[in-house]
Design a protein around this motif. Structure first.
Motif, PDB file in Angstrom:
ATOM      1  N   ARG A   1      -3.959   0.452  -5.703  1.00  0.00           N
ATOM      2  CA  ARG A   1      -5.249   1.137  -5.453  1.00  0.00           C
ATOM      3  C   ARG A   1      -6.011   1.335  -6.760  1.00  0.00           C
ATOM      4  NH1 ARG A   1      -2.064   3.551  -1.424  1.00  0.00           N
ATOM      5  NH2 ARG A   1      -1.313   5.181  -2.804  1.00  0.00           N
ATOM      6  N   CYS A   2      -5.270   1.662  -7.842  1.00  0.00           N
ATOM      7  CA  CYS A   2      -5.931   1.825  -9.145  1.00  0.00           C
ATOM      8  C   CYS A   2      -6.617   0.526  -9.573  1.00  0.00           C
ATOM      9  CB  CYS A   2      -4.914   2.247 -10.211  1.00  0.00           C
ATOM     10  SG  CYS A   2      -4.394   3.962 -10.086  1.00  0.00           S
TER      11      CYS A   2
ATOM     12  N   LEU B   1       4.847   3.809  -5.285  1.00  0.00           N
ATOM     13  CA  LEU B   1       4.228   3.586  -6.602  1.00  0.00           C
ATOM     14  C   LEU B   1       3.449   2.276  -6.629  1.00  0.00           C
ATOM     15  CD1 LEU B   1       7.185   4.692  -8.914  1.00  0.00           C
ATOM     16  CD2 LEU B   1       5.110   5.989  -8.380  1.00  0.00           C
TER      17      LEU B   1
ATOM     18  N   GLY C   1       1.929   0.847  -4.134  1.00  0.00           N
ATOM     19  CA  GLY C   1       0.667   1.027  -3.418  1.00  0.00           C
ATOM     20  C   GLY C   1      -0.344   1.781  -4.257  1.00  0.00           C
ATOM     21  N   GLU C   2       0.116   2.856  -4.992  1.00  0.00           N
ATOM     22  CA  GLU C   2      -0.811   3.625  -5.832  1.00  0.00           C
ATOM     23  C   GLU C   2      -1.321   2.756  -6.982  1.00  0.00           C
ATOM     24  OE1 GLU C   2      -0.887   7.932  -8.162  1.00  0.00           O
ATOM     25  OE2 GLU C   2       0.888   7.324  -7.008  1.00  0.00           O
ATOM     26  N   MET C   3      -0.429   1.935  -7.541  1.00  0.00           N
ATOM     27  CA  MET C   3      -0.837   1.055  -8.625  1.00  0.00           C
ATOM     28  C   MET C   3      -1.880   0.044  -8.124  1.00  0.00           C
ATOM     29  SD  MET C   3       1.578  -1.478 -10.880  1.00  0.00           S
ATOM     30  CE  MET C   3       1.839  -2.556  -9.492  1.00  0.00           C
TER      31      MET C   3
ATOM     32  N   ASP D   1       0.819  -1.224   0.000  1.00  0.00           N
ATOM     33  CA  ASP D   1       0.000   0.000   0.000  1.00  0.00           C
ATOM     34  C   ASP D   1       0.841   1.257   0.000  1.00  0.00           C
ATOM     35  OD1 ASP D   1      -2.224  -1.597   0.077  1.00  0.00           O
ATOM     36  OD2 ASP D   1      -2.303  -1.624   2.275  1.00  0.00           O
ATOM     37  N   TYR D   2       2.157   1.164  -0.188  1.00  0.00           N
ATOM     38  CA  TYR D   2       3.022   2.327  -0.098  1.00  0.00           C
ATOM     39  C   TYR D   2       3.738   2.564  -1.432  1.00  0.00           C
ATOM     40  CZ  TYR D   2       2.205   1.478   4.829  1.00  0.00           C
ATOM     41  OH  TYR D   2       1.621   1.270   6.039  1.00  0.00           O
TER      42      TYR D   2
ATOM     43  N   LEU E   1       1.747   3.869 -13.878  1.00  0.00           N
ATOM     44  CA  LEU E   1       2.437   3.535 -12.624  1.00  0.00           C
ATOM     45  C   LEU E   1       3.275   2.271 -12.783  1.00  0.00           C
ATOM     46  CD1 LEU E   1      -0.446   4.280 -10.095  1.00  0.00           C
ATOM     47  CD2 LEU E   1       1.656   5.597 -10.399  1.00  0.00           C
TER      48      LEU E   1
ATOM     49  N   ARG F   1      -3.956   5.017 -15.776  1.00  0.00           N
ATOM     50  CA  ARG F   1      -3.122   5.364 -14.625  1.00  0.00           C
ATOM     51  C   ARG F   1      -2.356   4.142 -14.111  1.00  0.00           C
ATOM     52  NH1 ARG F   1       0.126   8.864 -12.344  1.00  0.00           N
ATOM     53  NH2 ARG F   1       0.075   8.783 -10.066  1.00  0.00           N
ATOM     54  N   TYR F   2      -2.999   2.998 -14.087  1.00  0.00           N
ATOM     55  CA  TYR F   2      -2.350   1.744 -13.650  1.00  0.00           C
ATOM     56  C   TYR F   2      -1.155   1.428 -14.540  1.00  0.00           C
ATOM     57  CZ  TYR F   2      -1.570  -3.262 -13.274  1.00  0.00           C
ATOM     58  OH  TYR F   2      -0.989  -4.493 -13.149  1.00  0.00           O
TER      59      TYR F   2
END
Length: 819
Positions: A162-163, A156, A158-160, A153-154, A236, A232-233
Motif C-alpha cells: 500500500r505504501c 506486513l 500488504g502494508e508495504m 494485501d495482508y 516494512l 515507511r516502505y
C-alpha cells in the motif's frame, strides 16, 4: 409289522450299551475339543493384541507422514490464500491438530500395553512426546510469523504494497526505471530469499530519496509526505526481511532448520521404538505358534486314542453285521438267509435280532407288492394304449372312419358286442345313432326323440351322468328308462357315457354286452377317458367340414377377385403408352416398371407434338387397386391438360393437375389427403440448341453431363391435398437444362419405390445414396444393359424380403445435335 416280536432294549445307563460308550467317547472328545478351542481363542486373542500393537505403531508412522504433508500443503497453499489471512483459520491446521492429538493418545496407549512390559520404551515415548510438543511450539511460531508477514494485501507485505502504491499514485514524478528496479529487487527477494536483493532494495530506495530531495517542483509538505511513505516502505521491508531470516531463508537457517532437525530426531526416536517393538512382537509370535502347535498335537493325539478304543470295541461287530446285510441286499432278499448271530447284549446284537424279524416281514410283503405290480403294469399298458388310441382317433376327420377306429379301440380294451355313438340333433330335437356296430358289422341307424322315455341313453343326457349296469336282469335305478333290445336280444351289461363339448352335451357313447358282469369300474374309467378323445375328434371332424365349405367359398371369391384384378391390369396396361412409341421417339431410353401387385399406383406418361416431347413418372397415393384408380384418374387429367388444352409449361401443368385432383376428390369438403408425386420433363425439339424443361412435385430429376451427376429437387408440395389457409400457397417451379453440343446427357425419372425397398445384409432401405451411385455406374452402358443392371441390383438387394412399393424408373439419353 408286529412290534412285540422285537427284542427288549437294555437300560440307557448300562455301560454295555452302545449309547453309553458313545456318550463317554463324546464327553472325552468334547472336553479335549473344548480345551483346544479355549487355547485357540486365547492364542488368537493374544495374536490380535499383537496385531493391534503393530497396527497402532504403523498408524503413528502414517499419522506423522500425514502431518508432514498437511504442513507442506499449508505453506504451499494457505500462505498465498487471501481467505486464510482474512479468517485466520486453515483446514490444513485443523486436520493437523486432530492428527497430533490422536498421535499423543496412541503413544500413551503404547506405554500401558502389558505385551511391552519386557522392553523399556517408556522413556523413549516420553522423549518423543516432549519433542512433538516442542515441534508444535516451533510450528505454531512459524505459522504466526507467516501470518504476520502476510501476502499481497495482508500483513506486513500488504502494508508495504500500500505504501509503494501511494508513492506511485502521488503527484511526484519519480524516475520510473529506478522505481521499477526497486520493485523488481523486492520481488526477487520474496521469491529467492537471497540477502543480495536486500541491499539492492535499500540502495535503490536511497537513490529515490536523493532524487526526491533534488526535485524543486514539489512543495515542502508534499516532499515530506512522499519521503515518509518511502521511509515507511523501507521500514516494512526490513521487518519482512527480519521475519524471513527468523523463519529461515533456506532449510539450514532459522525456524525451518530447527523444525527440520527436531523432525529428524523424532523420526530417529520412533525408529528406535519400532525396532524394539517389532523384535518383541516377533518373539511373542514365535512363542504363541510353538504353544499352539503343542496344544493341537496333544488334543489330536487324545482324540485319536479315544476314537481307536471306541472303534475297536464297536467297529468289528458293526463291520460284520454290515457285510452280512449287504450280502442279503445283493441277493434282493430272495434267499432265506438270516443275519449273523451276534451274542453281545448291546444295541448291535439287538439290531441283528430285530433285522431278522423285519426280514421275514419284508419277504412276506414283497410277495404282495409283486402281485400289485402286475396289476399296475396291466393298468399302465392300458393307459399307454389309451393314449395311442386317442391320438389315432383324433387324427381322423371323416365320421365313418372315426366310428370304425373308435370301435377297434374299444374292442382292444373291453368286450363290446355292440358299440354306438349318438349325436344330438338340436334342429329336430332328437338323438341319432347313425353309425352302429354289432359283432363287427354295421347296422341301420336309429333315432329317438329327446322327449322319449324309453331309451336309457336319454337318462344319461338329461342327468348329465354316466351309466354303468353290470346285470340288466336285476332291478336298476334308471327306471322307467329301458334297455331296448338289439336285433331282438336284450344286452345284460352296458356303459353309457355322455360326450361334452365346453360343458354342453353333444351326444353319448355306449358299449353293450349280452353277458352279465362284462364291465367293471375299471372299464367304465377307460371308456370315460376315451370319450374325451372322441369328443375332440367329433369337434375336429365338424370343424374340418365347416373349414372345407369355407375354403371352397373363399376359393370361389378369390377366383372372382383375381379375375377382376387381372382385368384391371389389362385395362391399366392398355392405357399406359406403348414402349414402342417411346423408343421410336427416344431410341435411347428404357422404362423399368415393376408394380408391387398386379395393378400399380405408379404410372408413366408420354406424348409427342411437332414442337415438344413430354415424358413423366408419377406416383399416386397407395398401391394395388386403390393406387390404380388414382393413377387412371391422374393419367386422364394429364391427357386433358396437355393434349386437349395444349398447356406446355411444366410448372403450369403441375398447378392444373393439383387443382384437378383437389376438385375431383372434393378435398375441400372431405379433407381427403390423397394425391400424386410427379417428375415431368418437356424436350424442346425446334430450338437451335435443344433444352429440357423440368418441374417436379416431391420427385427429383437426375441427369448426368460430363461424367457428373446433377440433381434437381422437386418442389416440396405434392399434387392434391388441402393445406390450412395459414400455410404457404402451393407453387411449382420450372427448371431449364441446356444440353451440350457434343456430349449426350442421360436423364433419370423415378418414383420412391426403388430407394425405399428393404433388403441387403441388414434388411435396411436401399436409400437415395445407393441409387445415385448406381446411376453413375450404369450411364455409359446401353439402355437395355442399364435396365438389366437396375433389375439385377433390385433382385439382389431385395433377397427374400417382400417388395415394399410400386417401382418406376425411366431413363433416356439426348444429344443436342440429334434431329
Amino acid at each position: 409289522m408286529n412290534i412285540s416280536q422285537f427284542s427288549f432294549r437294555p437300560r440307557f445307563f448300562s455301560f454295555q450299551t452302545v449309547k453309553a460308550r458313545l456318550l463317554f467317547a463324546f464327553v472325552v472328545f468334547l472336553m479335549v475339543s473344548l480345551f483346544m478351542v479355549i487355547a485357540v481363542v486365547w492364542f488368537e486373542s493374544k495374536e490380535n493384541r499383537i496385531n493391534n500393537l503393530v497396527s497402532t505403531l504403523t498408524q503413528i508412522n502414517l499419522d506423522l507422514k500425514d502431518c508432514g504433508k498437511l504442513e507442506k500443503d499449508f505453506f504451499t497453499y494457505e500462505t498465498i490464500n487471501p481467505q486464510f489471512f482474512e479468517q485466520g483459520t486453515s483446514e490444513f491446521l485443523l486436520k493437523r491438530k486432530i492428527i497430533h492429538q490422536d498421535i499423543f493418545q496412541k503413544l500413551a496407549k503404547l506405554k500401558h500395553l502389558e505385551e511391552l512390559e519386557g522392553i523399556e520404551i517408556d522413556q523413549n515415548i516420553d522423549e518423543i512426546v516432549y519433542q512433538l510438543q516442542n515441534f508444535n511450539i516451533l510450528f505454531d511460531s512459524l505459522v504466526f510469523l507467516s501470518k504476520k508477514r502476510g501476502f499481497k494485501d495482508y500483513g506486513l507485505e500488504g502494508e508495504m504494497r500500500r505504501c509503494i502504491h501511494q508513492i506511485e499514485k502521488s503527484g511526484y514524478l519519480f524516475n520510473h526505471t529506478t522505481l521499477l528496479t526497486m520493485r523488481r529487487h523486492e520481488k526477487d527477494f520474496m521469491l529467492r530469499k537471497e540477502e543480495q536483493y536486500v541491499q539492492k532494495v535499500l540502495q535503490t530506495a536511497s537513490l529515490l530519496r536523493q532524487e526526491l530531495s533534488q526535485n524543486k517542483n514539489l512543495s515542502e509538505s508534499e516532499r515530506i509526505r512522499v519521503n515518509d511513505l518511502l521511509n515507511r516502505y523501507v521500514i516494512l521491508f526490513n521487518e519482512i526481511v527480519e521475519l524471513e531470516r527468523h523463519i529461515g531463508l533456506n532449510i539450514n537457517l532459522g525456524l525451518k532448520h530447527s523444525i527440520s532437525s527436531l523432525e529428524m530426531d523424532i523420526e530417529n526416536k520412533l525408529h528406535e521404538i519400532n525396532n524394539k517393538i517389532f523384535n518383541e512382537v516377533e518373539e511373542i509370535g514365535t512363542q504363541i505358534k510353538i504353544l499352539l502347535v503343542i496344544v493341537m498335537i496333544t488334543g489330536i493325539t487324545l482324540n485319536i486314542l479315544t476314537a481307536y478304543v471306541i472303534l475297536n470295541k464297536l467297529g468289528k461287530p458293526i463291520i460284520e453285521l454290515s457285510e452280512n446285510i449287504r450280502n442279503i441286499i445283493n441277493n434282493h432278499l430272495e434267499n432265506e438267509d438270516k443275519l449273523l448271530e451276534i451274542t453281545s447284549k448291546d444295541e448291535i446284537g439287538l439290531l441283528a435280532s430285530d433285522f431278522n424279524t423285519m426280514l421275514a416281514e419284508i419277504r412276506a410283503q414283497n410277495k404282495e407288492i409283486r402281485h400289485q405290480n402286475a396289476q399296475l403294469q396291466e393298468a399302465y399298458e392300458n393307459i399307454k394304449l389309451l393314449s395311442r388310441l386317442g391320438q389315432d382317433i383324433t387324427a381322423h376327420l371323416d365320421m365313418t372312419t372315426l366310428i370304425d377306429r373308435v370301435y377297434v379301440s374299444v374292442q382292444s380294451l373291453m368286450p363290446a358286442e355292440y358299440f354306438g355313438i349318438g349325436i344330438i340333433d338340436d334342429t329336430h330335437q332328437q338323438i341319432c345313432f347313425k353309425d352302429q356296430i354289432l359283432y363287427g358289422e354295421r347296422i341301420e341307424k336309429m333315432s329317438f326323440s329327446l322327449n322319449d322315455t324309453k331309451h336309457i341313453a336319454l337318462w344319461s343326457i338329461k342327468n348329465r351322468e354316466d351309466i354303468l349296469i353290470k346285470d340288466a336282469s336285476q332291478p336298476h335305478q334308471y327306471f322307467p328308462y329301458k334297455i331296448l333290445p338289439i336285433k331282438e336280444k336284450i344286452p345284460l351289461s352296458l356303459i353309457v357315457v355322455p360326450l361334452f363339448s365346453q360343458e354342453e352335451i353333444i351326444g353319448v357313447m355306449t358299449v353293450q354286452s349280452f353277458n352279465s358282469h362284462a364291465y367293471s369300474e375299471y372299464h367304465h374309467g377307460l371308456l370315460k377317458n376315451l370319450a374325451t378323445y372322441i369328443t375332440i375328434a367329433l369337434e375336429n371332424a365338424n370343424s374340418y367340414f365347416e373349414i372345407q365349405q369355407q375354403r371352397q367359398e373363399i376359393h370361389e371369391k378369390n377366383q372372382n377377385i383375381q379375375m377382376s384384378i387381372h382385368y384391371a391390369q389389362r385395362i391399366q396396361e392398355a392405357i399406359l403408352p406403348s414402349l414402342e412409341k417411346i423408343h421410336k421417339t427416344l431410341p435411347e431410353s428404357f422404362v423399368f416398371f415393376r408394380p408391387r401387385n398386379f395393378v400399380s399406383g405408379d404410372f408413366y406418361w408420354f406424348n409427342e407434338t411437332k414442337e415438344k416431347i413430354f415424358i413423366a413418372a408419377a406416383d399416386c397415393t397407395g398401391h394395388g387397386v386403390p393406387g390404380a384408380f388414382m393413377s387412371m384418374m391422374c393419367y386422364e387429367m394429364l391427357n386433358e391438360i396437355i393434349i386437349k388444352n395444349k398447356v406446355y409449361d411444366p410448372a403450369r401443368i403441375l398447378k392444373l393437375l393439383d387443382k384437378g385432383i383437389v376438385s375431383a376428390l372434393k378435398q375441400h369438403e372431405t379433407q381427403n389427403k390423397d394425391g400424386m408425386d410427379i417428375s415431368l420433363c418437356i424436350i424442346d425439339k425446334l430450338s437451335e440448341t435443344k433444352s429440357v424443361e423440368f418441374a417436379g412435385a416431391k420427385h427429383p430429376l437426375y441427369y448426368i453431363q460430363n461424367e457428373r451427376l446433377h440433381i434437381i429437387k422437386g418442389d416440396i408440395f405434392p399434387l392434391g391435398g388441402v393445406f390450412p389457409k395459414t400455410s404457404v400457397q402451393k407453387e411449382y417451379k420450372k427448371h431449364l437444362i441446356t444440353l451440350h453440343e457434343k456430349t449426350p446427357t442421360t436423364f433419370y425419372l423415378c418414383s420412391d419405390g426403388y430407394q425405399d425397398q428393404f433388403g441387403g445384409p441388414f434388411r435396411k432401405k436401399f436409400m437415395t445414396k445407393r441409387l445415385k451411385q448406381l446411376f453413375l455406374e450404369i450411364y455409359p452402358l446401353s439402355m437395355e444393359e442399364q435396365k438389366a443392371k437396375i433389375n439385377d441390383t433390385f433382385i439382389d438387394w431385395k433377397g427374400d424380403c417382400e417388395q415394399t412399393d410400386d417401382i418406376l424408373i425411366i431413363g433416356f439419353k439426348i444429344n443436342s445435335l440429334q434431329s
